[in-house]
Design a protein around this motif. Sequence first.
Motif, PDB file in Angstrom:
ATOM      1  N   UNK A 247       0.477  39.955 -13.765  1.00 16.56           N
ATOM      2  CA  UNK A 247       1.066  39.744 -12.445  1.00 16.56           C
ATOM      3  C   UNK A 247       2.465  39.143 -12.554  1.00 16.56           C
ATOM      4  N   UNK A 248       2.675  38.271 -13.513  1.00 14.68           N
ATOM      5  CA  UNK A 248       3.994  37.654 -13.682  1.00 14.68           C
ATOM      6  C   UNK A 248       5.027  38.659 -14.167  1.00 14.68           C
ATOM      7  N   UNK A 249       4.611  39.583 -15.006  1.00 14.50           N
ATOM      8  CA  UNK A 249       5.547  40.606 -15.479  1.00 14.50           C
ATOM      9  C   UNK A 249       6.057  41.440 -14.293  1.00 14.50           C
ATOM     10  N   UNK A 250       5.124  41.838 -13.425  1.00 14.66           N
ATOM     11  CA  UNK A 250       5.504  42.625 -12.251  1.00 14.66           C
ATOM     12  C   UNK A 250       6.316  41.782 -11.268  1.00 14.66           C
ATOM     13  N   UNK A 251       5.839  40.532 -11.014  1.00 12.54           N
ATOM     14  CA  UNK A 251       6.522  39.673 -10.065  1.00 12.54           C
ATOM     15  C   UNK A 251       7.942  39.333 -10.494  1.00 12.54           C
ATOM     16  N   UNK A 252       8.133  39.083 -11.791  1.00 11.27           N
ATOM     17  CA  UNK A 252       9.473  38.762 -12.288  1.00 11.27           C
ATOM     18  C   UNK A 252      10.411  39.947 -12.118  1.00 11.27           C
ATOM     19  N   UNK A 253       9.922  41.142 -12.404  1.00  6.53           N
ATOM     20  CA  UNK A 253      10.751  42.343 -12.239  1.00  6.53           C
ATOM     21  C   UNK A 253      11.139  42.533 -10.774  1.00  6.53           C
ATOM     22  N   UNK A 254      10.196  42.290  -9.853  1.00  6.00           N
ATOM     23  CA  UNK A 254      10.503  42.423  -8.429  1.00  6.00           C
ATOM     24  C   UNK A 254      11.545  41.400  -7.990  1.00  6.00           C
ATOM     25  N   UNK A 255      11.393  40.161  -8.445  1.00  4.45           N
ATOM     26  CA  UNK A 255      12.353  39.131  -8.056  1.00  4.45           C
ATOM     27  C   UNK A 255      13.741  39.385  -8.637  1.00  4.45           C
ATOM     28  N   UNK A 256      13.801  39.991  -9.819  1.00  2.65           N
ATOM     29  CA  UNK A 256      15.107  40.285 -10.422  1.00  2.65           C
ATOM     30  C   UNK A 256      15.931  41.216  -9.543  1.00  2.65           C
ATOM     31  N   UNK A 257      15.271  42.068  -8.779  1.00  2.00           N
ATOM     32  CA  UNK A 257      16.013  42.969  -7.896  1.00  2.00           C
ATOM     33  C   UNK A 257      16.662  42.209  -6.744  1.00  2.00           C
ATOM     34  N   UNK A 258      16.219  40.984  -6.500  1.00  2.00           N
ATOM     35  CA  UNK A 258      16.772  40.190  -5.406  1.00  2.00           C
ATOM     36  C   UNK A 258      17.884  39.244  -5.863  1.00  2.00           C
ATOM     37  N   UNK A 259      18.213  39.267  -7.138  1.00  2.00           N
ATOM     38  CA  UNK A 259      19.242  38.355  -7.639  1.00  2.00           C
ATOM     39  C   UNK A 259      20.609  38.631  -7.032  1.00  2.00           C
TER      40      UNK A 259
END
Length: 498
Positions: A247-259
């Motif tokens: 879940x963290x791998x997916x969540x981190x990738x999603x949040x990176x798009x919001x940087x």
Amino acid sequence: MGGIPAMAERTLLRAVLDQRGWASWPVFEMHFADAARRVAERTAAAPMSISQATFKRWLSGERDPRSLAGVVLEEMLGVETELLFRPAPAHDVVLPRPLGLSERAAALALDARWGNSLLFPTSPAAGVDGSWRMDGLGLFDGTSVAVQAYEGTALTDELVGIGPDDYPHLRSFVRPLRPALVLAALRAPAGTGLYAMDAAHVRRQLTLDRPVDVLPIPAAYRLDDLTYGLTWALTNLDDGLCADDAALRVGAADLDTQLVRPLTAVARAALPGLSSVGAMWLGSRHCARHAVRRMPEESDALAFWHRECRGEESAARLFFRHDVLREGLRRTTGETVAAYCVPAAAVKDSPTFERLLLFASIALTESYGVPTWVCAEPEYSQVDEFLLVPGQRAVVGNWLRTPDVCQVDVTDRKAALRTYEDAVDHARARSVATGATTGVRLRALADHLDLDWSWVTRRARELSEYGLADMLRPRSRLLTLSQVDRVLAFLGKLDSDV
């Protein structure tokens, strides 16, 4: 015609006695007498004995011990009487040697010393099929780790050891690839206390191609407030991150798009099922990446304001891999400073082991040559966590004490900058950790946190000489021991007489 009676099913008692070589009457009688003497010393009763006929009935499973005889048998073997007379498992039975009274007392004392600790909850006899539960204090989810205690021997002033008599069970205990701790319990008068080592390291030590006569454990690994705090924090973080890895791998990738967005608030509801520790990591990582992205490539000065005021909160800075400070130092040509707010109420409400974690995280910042100021006025504990480029911008990143996983922002408005600059100036002017040198500031901080400065520096020096890798081993790729080892070495070199 009467048939031949079926052979009695092998009991756990018979299996254990066979495994230890105690199944003959003379040997059994000797060990039973020793156990009876220990029980008598505790109960002020006369030592009891049994007949050879009773022994044979026990072996055949025809008769269960009653009252005091059962107590003596439990003392002798370290297993509940009821379990001993049940069928033995089909696989080989390897049980540990029972611990003596003083070793058991050392194990049970942990629960009295640390209110969020529950050692050996699955067995009435310390040292058998144990687990160690360590609850969170508000932020961690709480977890447990497999643990086994063995009688230890003082080898030198710096080493304790577990002898070869315990190797059969020790090898069985460390074989499974699961997180586990091995404890050595010293018998008085040689000493008291428990000494911990990671099971994976023990497994390497006991490999057949490189056997050791006595398994050595550094005396520096004694469980006290410092080592318990580190064990508690790392175990909770490690289990939470391992459980949430996908879940963290997916969540981190999603949040990176919001940087690319200067203002973001990630709701907790958007990540259902994520543990508290997983949310800690994801929020702190996004705040760190947000800050680095908006940090100038070169600046004359930087100021960091940290929101942690308890050790449970500061564990992230000690063990998580992402770090803004080092990147800030790389980009700054002038002064870099840091500030915290640790109110007296937070000190009073935190146990010693938690205050030691907070102290270590602040000392880690000082270890990079960054002067750190700590104010105590409660209203400043609610200030946003921020990175300040004086006169240019403030980069905000909150992940602690918010309803969201994280909240990030960036501002260059003069009124907002003035507010953040005032907070840093206040911490500088009203710091409880004052002094011209690192040692003086940290000693003053230790006083504020009600910590024994001489003890802290001595224990840090002892631990730094061995490092933590043999005592604690994170499984998660997201954790590191390097920062804790760094701060222990740093504190160990400071003069305790500062």
